[in-house]
Design a protein around this motif. Sequence first.
Motif, mmCIF file in Angstrom:
data_model
loop_
_atom_site.group_PDB
_atom_site.id
_atom_site.type_symbol
_atom_site.label_atom_id
_atom_site.label_comp_id
_atom_site.label_asym_id
_atom_site.label_seq_id
_atom_site.Cartn_x
_atom_site.Cartn_y
_atom_site.Cartn_z
ATOM 1 N N PHE A 40 27.119 40.014 25.130
ATOM 2 C CA PHE A 40 27.606 40.885 26.207
ATOM 3 C C PHE A 40 26.410 41.639 26.780
ATOM 4 O O PHE A 40 25.503 42.032 26.048
ATOM 5 C CB PHE A 40 28.630 41.881 25.660
ATOM 6 N N LYS A 41 26.415 41.840 28.100
ATOM 7 C CA LYS A 41 25.401 42.693 28.711
ATOM 8 C C LYS A 41 25.900 43.210 30.063
ATOM 9 O O LYS A 41 26.649 42.527 30.764
ATOM 10 C CB LYS A 41 24.067 41.971 28.870
ATOM 11 N N LYS A 42 25.481 44.427 30.373
ATOM 12 C CA LYS A 42 25.874 45.038 31.644
ATOM 13 C C LYS A 42 24.797 46.030 32.044
ATOM 14 O O LYS A 42 24.386 46.869 31.250
ATOM 15 C CB LYS A 42 27.226 45.737 31.519
ATOM 16 N N LYS A 43 24.358 45.929 33.290
ATOM 17 C CA LYS A 43 23.327 46.838 33.787
ATOM 18 C C LYS A 43 23.972 48.059 34.402
ATOM 19 O O LYS A 43 24.834 47.966 35.287
ATOM 20 C CB LYS A 43 22.444 46.140 34.808
ATOM 21 N N ILE A 44 23.572 49.226 33.905
ATOM 22 C CA ILE A 44 24.039 50.497 34.449
ATOM 23 C C ILE A 44 22.803 51.307 34.800
ATOM 24 O O ILE A 44 22.010 51.666 33.922
ATOM 25 C CB ILE A 44 24.916 51.264 33.435
ATOM 26 N N GLY A 45 22.614 51.562 36.077
ATOM 27 C CA GLY A 45 21.399 52.228 36.514
ATOM 28 C C GLY A 45 20.204 51.320 36.301
ATOM 29 O O GLY A 45 20.210 50.153 36.705
ATOM 30 N N GLU A 46 19.187 51.824 35.633
ATOM 31 C CA GLU A 46 17.973 51.030 35.393
ATOM 32 C C GLU A 46 17.985 50.349 34.025
ATOM 33 O O GLU A 46 17.038 49.653 33.674
ATOM 34 C CB GLU A 46 16.747 51.941 35.495
ATOM 35 N N THR A 47 19.064 50.526 33.244
ATOM 36 C CA THR A 47 19.108 50.028 31.870
ATOM 37 C C THR A 47 20.168 48.945 31.714
ATOM 38 O O THR A 47 21.299 49.087 32.196
ATOM 39 C CB THR A 47 19.412 51.175 30.884
ATOM 40 N N VAL A 48 19.793 47.859 31.017
ATOM 41 C CA VAL A 48 20.743 46.811 30.643
ATOM 42 C C VAL A 48 21.247 47.110 29.235
ATOM 43 O O VAL A 48 20.459 47.166 28.284
ATOM 44 C CB VAL A 48 20.090 45.414 30.679
ATOM 45 N N TYR A 49 22.559 47.330 29.107
ATOM 46 C CA TYR A 49 23.170 47.567 27.803
ATOM 47 C C TYR A 49 23.798 46.262 27.332
ATOM 48 O O TYR A 49 24.473 45.573 28.114
ATOM 49 C CB TYR A 49 24.241 48.654 27.896
ATOM 50 N N GLY A 50 23.578 45.902 26.055
ATOM 51 C CA GLY A 50 24.121 44.632 25.605
ATOM 52 C C GLY A 50 24.291 44.526 24.106
ATOM 53 O O GLY A 50 23.877 45.404 23.332
ATOM 54 N N ILE A 51 24.926 43.428 23.703
ATOM 55 C CA ILE A 51 25.106 43.081 22.291
ATOM 56 C C ILE A 51 24.537 41.689 22.087
ATOM 57 O O ILE A 51 24.929 40.738 22.777
ATOM 58 C CB ILE A 51 26.599 43.102 21.886
ATOM 59 N N GLY A 52 23.582 41.557 21.185
ATOM 60 C CA GLY A 52 23.001 40.253 20.869
ATOM 61 C C GLY A 52 23.817 39.535 19.818
ATOM 62 O O GLY A 52 24.788 40.078 19.276
ATOM 63 N N TRP A 53 23.408 38.334 19.513
ATOM 64 C CA TRP A 53 24.155 37.525 18.542
ATOM 65 C C TRP A 53 23.524 37.545 17.144
ATOM 66 O O TRP A 53 24.167 37.154 16.171
ATOM 67 C CB TRP A 53 24.226 36.066 19.014
ATOM 68 N N LEU A 54 22.288 38.039 17.036
ATOM 69 C CA LEU A 54 21.584 38.020 15.746
ATOM 70 C C LEU A 54 21.629 39.414 15.120
ATOM 71 O O LEU A 54 20.890 40.313 15.536
ATOM 72 C CB LEU A 54 20.128 37.574 15.954
ATOM 73 N N PRO A 55 22.487 39.631 14.099
ATOM 74 C CA PRO A 55 22.713 40.982 13.553
ATOM 75 C C PRO A 55 21.646 41.432 12.559
ATOM 76 O O PRO A 55 21.930 41.740 11.403
ATOM 77 C CB PRO A 55 24.080 40.847 12.882
ATOM 78 N N LEU A 56 20.397 41.499 13.035
ATOM 79 C CA LEU A 56 19.297 41.943 12.168
ATOM 80 C C LEU A 56 18.746 43.292 12.590
ATOM 81 O O LEU A 56 17.685 43.699 12.145
ATOM 82 C CB LEU A 56 18.167 40.896 12.163
ATOM 83 N N GLY A 57 19.463 43.980 13.455
ATOM 84 C CA GLY A 57 18.997 45.278 13.926
ATOM 85 C C GLY A 57 19.371 45.474 15.372
ATOM 86 O O GLY A 57 20.424 45.040 15.819
ATOM 87 N N GLY A 58 18.500 46.128 16.106
ATOM 88 C CA GLY A 58 18.712 46.365 17.513
ATOM 89 C C GLY A 58 17.438 46.942 18.099
ATOM 90 O O GLY A 58 16.448 47.113 17.392
#
Length: 443
Positions: free
Chosen positions: A51-69
């Motif tokens: 998942f990803k969505k750009k709000i303002g200048e930042t892209v917020y998202g969820i990756g598929w590899l759960p090793l951190g962020g």
Amino acid sequence: MSVFLVKAAQLLLSLSILVVLHELGHFIPAKAFKTRVEKFYLFFDVKFSLFKKKIGETVYGIGWLPLGGYVKIAGMIDESMDTEQMAQPPQPWEFRSKPTWQRLIIMLGGVIMNFILAFFLFIMLLFTWGTNYSNTDDIKYGYGVSKTLENYGFQQGDKIVSVNGEPFEELTVDINKILMFRTVENVRVEHDNGVVEDIALPEDIGTQLFEAGDIPGLSPRYPFKLDSVVDTAPAGKAGLRAGDKIVAVNDKPIAFYSDLTYEIKNLEANSFDVAYERDNELKHTTITLGEDRVMGIVTSPSDLDYITFNQRDYNFSESITGGLSHGYWEVKDYLGQFQYIFTKKGATQIGGFAAIGNMFPAQWNWEAFWYLTAFLSIMLGVLNLLPIPALDGGHVMFLLYEMVSGRKPGDKFMEYAQMIGFFILIALVLFANGNDIFKAIFN
């Protein structure tokens, strides 16, 4: 739901909370100092995002590899290795254009958030659930004692009266944790015969227990029964069955489970005689253990009242004081573990995601969940402070060098340092999870 799924769900939720809040700790000061944050991600988005969505200048998202962020901050050499951006002239909204003190706060923000979360959770845990404690006489059969502690005067069946003058009922943590990670000068015990004795312990008692494999050094004694026996394990091959009652090992009486573990731990040979009762008949057999000295039995207490817990409740002001104190000791105890980790024996006990997941209970328990989340938050905070490039501590190390020397490390140096740190982290992750796999196969 299976035990695996329950543990996995708790682990995933806990890590998600920790990662989001840790990255938020970088994000908030970055935005406060008008630094552009290009990405804010839970988990890693290698090749693609869930998942990803750009709000303002930042892209917020969820990756598929759960090793951190991660948060990708403009003008910073990080795990994204965006050398193309770094080749351009510095812009006022970039990390590299900000004063050193602002960059230091941005890099420390994640760790600070981890510690704030941990202390907050400990306060709320005390306020919501209180704590359990035991009095000296609540340990019905006293403690089983390891060989190392016997050498200093402890006896089987001892009850703890006080530690360093602090009454036993005031100790809200496991006595073994105190022995392993804190300075213990004196333990007052009441022996099985009623005699009270003060026992002095050396400063390195924790190291002695660790090197001897005498962990735990003290364990509450309880009469036990065999619930099951693995047919292909040494006990099963020797003829032991569920329901049997072990009464002696090499003619030494066995009344409590700690008696059995003590005798097995201190055997001079891998083969030994076991006397056991089955259908009110005394029988004998010989068990030959492997190098791991695992019998292959599952036991349970035959007296469930072998230990009694009392409830202590806290009002909100008491929970603040108690939570801050508890958090302080959790941090100090965790730092104390490093003296054992950086040894040959300690390295083999480092665990990865499986080891962390197994810390969670088999059934969903919110009290246990939040306690473990607080502990993992401390762990994440401390580990991120290690001076390894690619970790927050590595960036902090270079920023402190810049503040002291007045010289900023070059971009090329930072790129190479970041790559070296990344490979170190990958090696540590592979080693820790490799230990999990090895233990799962051979244990």
